[in-house]
Write an enzyme that holds these catalytic residues in place. Sequence first.
Site, PDB file in Angstrom:
ATOM      1  N   ARG A 185      44.268  71.523  29.434  1.00 39.23           N
ATOM      2  CA  ARG A 185      45.695  71.411  29.674  1.00 39.23           C
ATOM      3  C   ARG A 185      46.327  72.683  30.234  1.00 39.23           C
ATOM      4  NH1 ARG A 185      49.543  69.356  24.911  1.00 39.23           N
ATOM      5  NH2 ARG A 185      48.284  67.498  25.241  1.00 39.23           N
TER       6      ARG A 185
ATOM      7  N   HIS B 271      45.361  60.739  34.286  1.00 35.72           N
ATOM      8  CA  HIS B 271      46.092  61.594  33.338  1.00 35.72           C
ATOM      9  C   HIS B 271      46.998  60.739  32.451  1.00 35.72           C
ATOM     10  CE1 HIS B 271      47.118  65.729  32.291  1.00 35.72           C
ATOM     11  NE2 HIS B 271      48.401  65.405  32.249  1.00 35.72           N
TER      12      HIS B 271
ATOM     13  N   TYR C  53      63.335  59.410  44.393  1.00 31.18           N
ATOM     14  CA  TYR C  53      64.071  59.876  45.564  1.00 31.18           C
ATOM     15  C   TYR C  53      63.258  60.797  46.466  1.00 31.18           C
ATOM     16  CZ  TYR C  53      68.105  58.170  42.943  1.00 31.18           C
ATOM     17  OH  TYR C  53      68.984  57.384  42.251  1.00 31.18           O
TER      18      TYR C  53
END
Length: 800
Positions: free
Chosen positions: A29, A75, A119
Amino acid sequence: MSEIIQDLSLEDVIGDRFGRYSKYIIQERALPDVRDGLKPVQRRILYAMFSSGNTFDKNFRKSAKTVGDVIGQFHPHGDTSVYDAMVRLSQDWKLRHVLIEMQGNNGSIDNDPAAAMRYTEAKLSRISEELLRDINKETVPFMPNYDDTTMEPMVLPARLPNLLINGSTGISSGYATDIPPHNLGEVIQATLKYIDNPDITVSQLMKYVKGPDFPTGGIIQGIDGIKKAYESGKGKIIVRSKVDVEELRNGRKELIVTEIPYEVNKSALVKKMDELRADKKVDGIVEVRDETDRTGLRIAIELKKDVNSEAVANYLYKNTDLQVAYNFNMVAISEGRPKLMGIREIIDSYLNHQIDVVTKRTRFELDHAESRMHIVEGLMKALSILDEVIQLIRNSKNKKDAKENLVDKYAFTEAQAEAIVTLQLYRLTNTDIVQLQDEHDELKALIDKLKNILDNHDALLTVIKEELTDIRKRFKQERLSKIEAEITEIKIDKEVMIPSETVVMSITKHGYIKRTSLRSFNASGIDEIGVKDGDALLKQQEMNTLDTVLVFTNKGRYLFIPVHKLADIKWKDLGQHVSQIVPIDEGEYVIDIYGESDFKPEAYYILATKNGMIKKSNVSMFKTSRYNKPLVAMKLKDNDEIIDVMRISKTQLLTVITNKGMSLTYSSEELSDTGLRAAGVKSINLKNEDFVVLTQIISEPNTILMATQRGSLKRISFKILQEAKRAQRGITLLKELKKAPHRIVAAKVVNPEDKNYTIYSSKDQETGLISDIHLSEQYTNGSFIVDVTDFGEVEGLDLK
């Protein structure tokens, strides 16, 4: 279902679970791999985009689709964490070379969040192609994804040393990493030099890698810190903003900030500087403006006229993020475990990875070239006996039978037979024979070259060098951060921090101190000072807020208090006790105070004690930077205490008066200059049970007013005093009486402008005119002023 209950200790359960959790977040991680410089989530994002064809030469694709692909295949975590990681890879103020190109709002250096993933649009950048190139040529190990439905790479081929180029930051369990970005051209040049000379030293590598190269630019100070970090993995440097001074039309100046330290929030920096201006922590700033636009970063700090711009800049360097310390902590995952590494180890690990990648790629390409060579040889052999082959195929029952016949009759291999039977008719031309021959020659040359790379280590290194050189040529950029060898010492001029203002500083006998504006003082008048009952004004003095107050106490100590640290309190109000500013002992009280502006060594402080000791110390010795506790001014013996403090700038006469009426007058030249911790020398030779009540400077127009415990006042002129040497017994000022002798309990040197006196007793106080006390002869006991039976024994004397 039967229950299975395990009887385990909490310590074992927590230890085991947390151990597994720690191992996961360290390896999977928060820390980057030393080989490709990527954390798992970053690697998965890049691979997902590559796999789906979202590359730099294609159109942009919605970020939400990429996030969905990453979550769905590789993931299994929240979409926010994946999108945040994706956005960071596209921010050119975080990465020296962005790995993702993003269209739309991808955040800002002001720490504004990016637009929602629905967006924005993204695709891989051109340089990230170099991280992924040849990944399909069995160059890196793959492992099953979280649900075993597909495979994902454990590391990327990484044709460039990305860990050093883009740096990394992260916090895991027990480990953290802070690796700064570097210049691509410098890092690749250093890698090439390392390939040529594996024994190269860090100092030699630093000829090529000058130091970090932050995407936000700035000035890096401290080559020693860089070298220490490159050697050990840990080191400290200073990163300073680039600040220029511009002249305005009205004669003012403004500081222009065009580059700020790495990972500093610009809006927070501007806000902090403006708060310092608003809170008047720094004097001289008119306005702080953020003038950043599409042309680049720009912060304008407009200054007042005639303000020292360098001093303001230094204050801002010290008190804001205009200058920050950057601490290297170069931890990365190496061989499956976290490791603190210097620059040589990082380059070496990267080089070993490249050797492994190029070896596997070469082997893969060799296998494919040999397979194709085998097919080409089969096709060439078939074309040489084309009629027989055609006849054999025509006489065969089906494709399988044709392949078997070719293998049996002409000794073709299975693969060659497959290629022959699937051959299209139009290729059976003379031209194709020539093309096959050319391809055969090319394949032979390629196979020889690939075998040479595998057999010859130097040839393999040459391939790595050529590829690195090509990347350097295509992607290198000019350095953004400037390196300075030494860390510049920041000298803060207090005139910049504190507005210069004339104030009235006052202190009472009980130790209540304050500073008051001239406006408040003039509006009230001196007699309207706020004091407690039984207290009185000890001293008042006009000072500047840039000055320092030295408060001397009876225990031979002094308090160093900058005037601006005193509370600004109205003249009619009480003020604050000195113990609230600097803690003092019980039974310790203020004797006198003086103001100092520059502590130049052209004056002295003289301290005199009750037991007849005296010392002289230079003013410059009293300067300190410690405000929080009392400092030693004179070493006292037994139960001695300070009774008087004087400041002289030239030779003066000192007069000493004792309780039993002895007086000694001598020059200040009799005292040598001593340190603050010295005990001093004997001032007067005291009789048994006698003690000093006054040690003061005296000159021709002065007289001395003395009060005895029996309520008598006596005033003597300067002429009665006789100049002598220090440490003598002196002359007698009182007439000795056998019964109830007079003892001097208080004395004051009276100036011509002093008009009134006040005497204090255990019961009451009385005020009179000094002119009513006529000058007396040496051996008289003065005039009785009060009847002590009603008034109480005299304890003190003051002048107004």
